[in-house]
Design an enzyme around this catalytic site. Structure first.
Site, short mmCIF file in Angstrom:
data_model
loop_
_atom_site.label_atom_id
_atom_site.label_comp_id
_atom_site.label_asym_id
_atom_site.label_seq_id
_atom_site.Cartn_x
_atom_site.Cartn_y
_atom_site.Cartn_z
CB ALA A 1 23.68 -7.17 126.03
CD GLN B 1 26.52 -0.53 123.55
OE1 GLN B 1 26.84 0.11 124.53
NE2 GLN B 1 27.23 -0.51 122.43
CB SER B 2 27.06 -5.85 129.15
OG SER B 2 27.30 -6.01 130.53
CG ASN B 3 25.49 -0.18 131.46
OD1 ASN B 3 26.01 0.71 130.80
ND2 ASN B 3 24.18 -0.44 131.40
CB ALA C 1 30.64 -6.42 129.92
#
Ligand SMILES: Cc1ncc(COP(=O)(O)O)c(C=O)c1O
Length: 351
Positions: free
Chosen positions: A97, A99-101, A103
């Site tokens: 997403a 806000q992917s942690n 990534a």
């Protein structure tokens, strides 16, 4: 709830269980990288335990694992990126997403290794305001692409094929870093937990964790089964109904068991999941998450995040209040990180 013990490892590999040394040897054969700060601290939450008037609660601080803002993905990426290096990759791709942690941690690990990183984020384009994990992705120098409605895996395959045509060597990391190699990070983490609890003389009977792509819980559960630990690992589902999450975790854990050459397999009954806290869905911050974030901040000075650990801690607090965990004596809440997302959700948090 099973009786609390320090560690239930068997002395041989008979009957499906093995000892810690054998498990360490098998994991070491996969030659993981050693990035991040491990073991992560395990600390008592004395004031939260008193506030809830329930069992003793401890926290395992994977949010403090020390690279690119920390979080659970560092453990998985130590195994995944070792494989990328073995394959001669010069660029890693992953998805998540906005806000992917995962990534953000992939971008940080790649930066540290001097590798390029391309993030295929799910959405139609940049958010109006660069904040939270997305801001950090940009600061980390990740190349960003948007799925624009396409299936993320297909979009990554297309990016990888374009890169190959240009003479590059891409390495694809699946959503959440969850595949057989990725979950090895949490098999190793379970060994770390058992060693810490034995050294500190702390018998835990229950672990509570946020579970989304399922790799974290699958790895821990595989580690627990390999070492014969009789406690319960409870995943608070973040996005999916229980049946879907469990099915995914059974597959992941069994691929992991095969990678480790273990002579047993896991079944749906080996996984404990609550999907009672899905609220408005993935990333929708509600009363449960707000209360958990504020409570932990105000009684312990520790932050959890609005999407994963806030939901999981909220779930733990509700399960204690409702009596669902009445037989638990000492619970470990495994903090899997995610703090940067607080900034992206500041409006919902101050409501
Ligand atoms: C902070 C945080 N906690 C927990 C999880 C869930 O881990 P998994 O995807 O391995 O289930 C994630 C996954 O993105 C996460 O970012």
């Amino acid at each position: 709830m099973p009786e609390a013990i320090f560690s239930a490892e068997a002395s041989s590999s008979e009957g499906g269980t093995m000892n810690r040394v054998n498990l360490r040897r098998k994991l070491a054969e996969l030659e993981p990288l050693q990035m991040g700060s491990f073991p992560t601290p395990m600390q008592p939450l004395i004031r939260l335990s008193q506030w809830l008037a329930g069992p003793e609660i401890w926290i395992k601080r994977d949010d403090l694992d020390g690279l690119g803002g920390g979080g659970n993905k560092i453990r998985k990426l130590n195994f995944l990126l070792a494989e990328a290096i073995r394959q001669g990759a010069d660029i890693v791709l992953t998805t998540g997403a906005t806000q992917s942690n995962h990534a953000r941690q992939t971008a940080a690990m790649a930066a540290r290794l001097g590798m390029a990183c391309r993030l295929v984020l799910q959405g139609d384009g940049p958010p109006p305001e660069a904040s939270g994990n997305y801001l950090l992705d940009r600061l980390l120098g990740a190349e960003i692409r948007w799925t624009r409605g396409e299936d993320p895996m297909k979009a990554m395959e297309q990016e990888a094929s374009d890169l190959r045509e240009k003479g590059r060597t891409p390495f694809i990391i699946p959503y959440g870093g969850s595949n057989a190699m990725g979950i090895m990070g949490f098999v190793a983490a379970f060994r770390e937990f058992i060693a810490q609890s034995a050294a500190d003389g702390l018998p835990f009977d229950t672990i509570v964790i946020a579970s989304s792509s399922g790799g974290t819980q699958a790895g821990l559960t595989l580690g627990a089964k390999a070492l014969g630990w009789p406690g319960e690992i409870i995943g608070v589902s973040i996005a999916d109904p229980k049946a879907i999450l469990v099915e995914r975790m059974v597959a992941l854990a069994n691929e992991g068991a095969e990678l480790l050459g273990l002579d047993f397999r896991l079944h749906a009954r080996d996984f404990h999941v609550s999907d009672a806290f899905l609220g408005g869905g993935y990333g929708v911050v509600g009363r449960l998450e707000r209360e958990a974030i504020r409570t932990l901040a105000r009684v312990e000075g520790i932050f959890v995040d609005p999407v994963y650990t806030g939901r999981a801690l909220g779930g733990l607090m509700e399960m204690i209040r409702s009596g669902d965990l009445r037989e638990a004596k000492r619970i470990l809440f495994w903090h899997t990180g995610g703090i940067p997302a607080i900034y992206a959700h500041h409006r919902e948090l101050l409501r």
